[in-house]
Design an enzyme around this catalytic site. Structure first.
Site, PDB file in Angstrom:
ATOM      1  N   SER A   1     -13.920  10.272   6.544  1.00  0.00           N
ATOM      2  CA  SER A   1     -14.252   9.434   7.694  1.00  0.00           C
ATOM      3  C   SER A   1     -15.420  10.056   8.466  1.00  0.00           C
ATOM      4  O   SER A   1     -16.504  10.218   7.909  1.00  0.00           O
ATOM      5  CB  SER A   1     -13.015   9.248   8.583  1.00  0.00           C
ATOM      6  OG  SER A   1     -13.221   8.227   9.530  1.00  0.00           O
TER       7      SER A   1
ATOM      8  N   ASP B   1      -5.165 -10.649  -7.501  1.00  0.00           N
ATOM      9  CA  ASP B   1      -4.497  -9.491  -8.079  1.00  0.00           C
ATOM     10  C   ASP B   1      -4.805  -9.330  -9.564  1.00  0.00           C
ATOM     11  O   ASP B   1      -5.012  -8.219 -10.057  1.00  0.00           O
ATOM     12  CB  ASP B   1      -2.986  -9.640  -7.852  1.00  0.00           C
ATOM     13  CG  ASP B   1      -2.176  -8.476  -8.363  1.00  0.00           C
ATOM     14  OD1 ASP B   1      -2.769  -7.510  -8.869  1.00  0.00           O
ATOM     15  OD2 ASP B   1      -0.943  -8.522  -8.263  1.00  0.00           O
TER      16      ASP B   1
ATOM     17  N   ASP C   1      -8.154  -7.762 -12.602  1.00  0.00           N
ATOM     18  CA  ASP C   1      -8.313  -6.565 -13.424  1.00  0.00           C
ATOM     19  C   ASP C   1      -7.408  -6.585 -14.651  1.00  0.00           C
ATOM     20  O   ASP C   1      -7.340  -5.606 -15.392  1.00  0.00           O
ATOM     21  CB  ASP C   1      -8.032  -5.310 -12.603  1.00  0.00           C
ATOM     22  CG  ASP C   1      -6.608  -5.286 -12.047  1.00  0.00           C
ATOM     23  OD1 ASP C   1      -5.909  -6.318 -12.120  1.00  0.00           O
ATOM     24  OD2 ASP C   1      -6.203  -4.224 -11.531  1.00  0.00           O
TER      25      ASP C   1
ATOM     26  N   VAL D   1      -4.015  -6.967 -14.688  1.00  0.00           N
ATOM     27  CA  VAL D   1      -2.634  -6.554 -14.473  1.00  0.00           C
ATOM     28  C   VAL D   1      -2.198  -6.957 -13.069  1.00  0.00           C
ATOM     29  O   VAL D   1      -2.952  -6.802 -12.104  1.00  0.00           O
ATOM     30  CB  VAL D   1      -2.468  -5.026 -14.674  1.00  0.00           C
ATOM     31  CG1 VAL D   1      -3.363  -4.251 -13.732  1.00  0.00           C
ATOM     32  CG2 VAL D   1      -1.021  -4.606 -14.498  1.00  0.00           C
TER      33      VAL D   1
ATOM     34  N   ASP E   1      -0.227  -6.068 -10.033  1.00  0.00           N
ATOM     35  CA  ASP E   1       0.390  -4.878  -9.451  1.00  0.00           C
ATOM     36  C   ASP E   1       0.260  -4.876  -7.929  1.00  0.00           C
ATOM     37  O   ASP E   1       0.406  -3.836  -7.294  1.00  0.00           O
ATOM     38  CB  ASP E   1      -0.224  -3.610 -10.038  1.00  0.00           C
ATOM     39  CG  ASP E   1      -1.754  -3.576  -9.923  1.00  0.00           C
ATOM     40  OD1 ASP E   1      -2.324  -4.503  -9.310  1.00  0.00           O
ATOM     41  OD2 ASP E   1      -2.378  -2.640 -10.452  1.00  0.00           O
TER      42      ASP E   1
ATOM     43  N   ASP F   1      -9.797  -0.076   2.368  1.00  0.00           N
ATOM     44  CA  ASP F   1     -10.026   0.622   3.631  1.00  0.00           C
ATOM     45  C   ASP F   1     -10.235  -0.407   4.737  1.00  0.00           C
ATOM     46  O   ASP F   1     -11.225  -1.136   4.744  1.00  0.00           O
ATOM     47  CB  ASP F   1     -11.264   1.515   3.494  1.00  0.00           C
ATOM     48  CG  ASP F   1     -11.433   2.485   4.655  1.00  0.00           C
ATOM     49  OD1 ASP F   1     -11.041   2.135   5.785  1.00  0.00           O
ATOM     50  OD2 ASP F   1     -11.978   3.585   4.430  1.00  0.00           O
TER      51      ASP F   1
ATOM     52  N   HIS G   1      -7.733   3.811   4.441  1.00  0.00           N
ATOM     53  CA  HIS G   1      -8.707   4.759   4.974  1.00  0.00           C
ATOM     54  C   HIS G   1      -8.284   6.203   4.741  1.00  0.00           C
ATOM     55  O   HIS G   1      -7.317   6.682   5.360  1.00  0.00           O
ATOM     56  CB  HIS G   1      -8.909   4.510   6.463  1.00  0.00           C
ATOM     57  CG  HIS G   1     -10.015   5.304   7.065  1.00  0.00           C
ATOM     58  ND1 HIS G   1     -11.305   5.264   6.583  1.00  0.00           N
ATOM     59  CD2 HIS G   1     -10.035   6.187   8.094  1.00  0.00           C
ATOM     60  CE1 HIS G   1     -12.063   6.062   7.287  1.00  0.00           C
ATOM     61  NE2 HIS G   1     -11.327   6.650   8.201  1.00  0.00           N
TER      62      HIS G   1
END
Length: 495
Positions: free
Chosen positions: A161, A228, A231, A233, A235, A383, A422
């Site tokens: 950060s 979701d 990609d 899959v 999850d 984040d 974050h």
């Protein structure tokens, strides 16, 4: 491993000389019997110590005419020094960390130091913004050399950060100071990110409409459900937020049960959600700064959930202080009066007044590269405080200046962690032991292609994942256990 004699020279160490500053206090004393469980993070593992001994050095200085007070603290292990120095960055408006960070690093064998940077606290601005102190002023490595009789063989900066931003600042302005820099979720391009933190609240204040946390959570869940599987899959993690086709308007009129009552998703709620993720725009609708990535919990929602489902605007202390003290220079300024029409002017002002001081946006890292320095960064794709899009903007600028992706990867590697919030947390595997990866790169030439990530999901299962070097992504093989890293490989895309 190094050590010091049974009778060390800790108490007889001399105060350093700092050009342009006056040392107002210098205390060096041995501390014995330190026994604690020092918490870990993605940089160092948590560690339990018993009877740790250190030379504790505290230095306070001031710059004549500025009426400031800058403090530094250094812990030097009395035994088992690993020959390395580690400097610790801070968070928020804080330039450094407390003794928990010093203890963790010292217990791992590092000589370690940190600074308060002049008195800015995480949630309270205590000095005028025109007397901000530089990132670091005392050569803590010299104090280490004085104590051990030899200099550290390698020096590292570690932070996330604000600490990540400080790391990038070191690479930009002080390229010879560190051999390796850990700079996670960095607040680079600070005037933009500090100002944009207020954007979700500004959007709601402009609409005079404050959706409940329950409504936001519903929209967030629907976002994850829609994207979701990009990609390969399911999850509950969006690994490809930049290609997520989610449209909040499609949910207008949906009924959501909040606090036992049915609430309809309104047009304004959907627009607010979209505007928050779009990020700040100018009068013509042109994007000024990136918004949050899809699947990310907005700062507003996270703040609301801590206080209950109250459905009102909440001003987060860090951007509120940035606007009232640094931009308006009036602690009584009502940040809720800011509208989306006002925002472009505030962004311009922020860069004009603070870009040169803490903008941390210089993409020319040639001197750091030529020094042999290595820069390692991970940024969570979920984040909700500092969007990973901001880091990608800077990374792209570096690539253009430094000759492309391949030449940049020779000294600067970026890893994007799906589902991670974050610096840590969220709903995805958090990178582990990143300092070990950096040390292997700096000292053995083993450049990291993956970072090992893990987290415990809602079922109590430990999920592991290989986090690939940008721009590669972790692609599921379609057959293995999706909770094991061995079922994924680094590929150019999810296609």
């Amino acid at each position: 491993m190094g050590s010091v004699p049974s009778t060390s020279n800790c108490s007889s160490l001399a105060a350093p000389r700092v050009p342009g500053a006056v040392i107002t206090s210098f205390v060096a004393a041995e501390l014995h019997g330190i026994s604690n469980i020092f918490p870990g993070d993605s940089i160092n593992d948590a560690i339990t110590v018993r009877d740790l001994g250190v030379c504790d050095i505290k230095v306070t200085l001031t710059h004549p005419g500025l009426d400031d007070e800058v403090s530094f603290q250094l812990w030097l292990p009395l035994t088992n020094w690993n020959g390395r120095f580690q400097a610790l960055g801070g968070g928020g408006f804080a330039a450094g960390v407390g003794e928990h960070g010093l203890g963790n690093a010292a217990a791992h064998g590092f000589a370690v130091g940190t600074t308060n940077g002049g008195g800015l606290g995480l949630n309270e601005v205590t000095v005028s913004p025109d007397i901000l102190s530089p990132e670091g002023e005392i050569d803590l490595g010299a104090a280490t050399a004085s104590f051990y009789g030899k200099a550290p063989h390698h020096s590292y900066w570690t932070g996330c950060s604000t600490g990540g931003r400080q790391g990038y600042m070191m690479a930009q302005r002080y390229p010879d100071d560190f051999d390796g820099i850990i700079a996670h979720a960095p607040a680079v391009r600070w005037p933009s990110v500090a100002t944009s933190l207020q954007w979700p609240q500004v959007v709601m204040d402009t609409y005079r409409h404050y959706p409940s946390a329950c409504e936001f959570q519903y929209l967030l869940n629907e976002t994850i459900a829609a994207c979701d599987s990009l990609d390969g899959v399911k999850d509950h993690i969006i690994s490809d937020p930049f290609n997520c086709p989610f449209d909040p308007q499609a949910l207008v009129g949906r009924s959501v049960k909040c606090s036992g009552k049915n609430v309809l998703i309104s047009q304004n709620t959907a627009k607010i959600f979209q505007h928050i993720y779009d990020g700040p725009v100018g009068p013509t609708g042109r994007s000024l700064e990136p918004g949050l990535a899809w699947g990310t919990t907005p700062l507003y929602l996270a703040s609301t959930l801590t206080l209950g489902d109250i459905g009102i605007g909440i001003d987060f202390s860090l951007p509120a202080a940035w606007f009232s003290i640094f931009l308006e220079k009036n602690k009584s300024f009502n940040v809720s009066s800011i509208t989306t029409d006002d925002f472009p002017d505030y962004l311009s002002q922020a860069w004009a007044e603070y870009g040169g001081l803490i903008g941390t946006s210089n993409p020319d890292l040639g001197q750091f590269r030529n020094h042999g320095g290595k820069l390692l960064t991970f940024h969570g794709l979920a984040d909700g405080l500092l969007t990973a899009k901001n880091t990608l903007i800077y990374r792209g600028q570096v690539e253009r200046v430094m000759g492309g992706s391949d030449t940049t990867n020779e000294f600067y590697r970026l890893f994007l962690a799906p589902g991670v919030d974050h610096c840590a947390g969220g709903n995805g595997p958090v990178p582990t032991k990143t300092l070990d990866a950096l040390i292997a790169w700096v000292e053995q030439g083993k450049a990291p292609d993956i970072l090992h990530g893990k987290y415990t999901d809602s079922t109590g299962t430990v999920v592991t994942r290989s986090i690939c070097r940008y721009p590669l992504v972790a692609k599921y093989d379609g057959a293995g256990d999706p909770k094991k890293a061995s079922s994924f490989s680094c590929q150019a895309s999810f296609a």
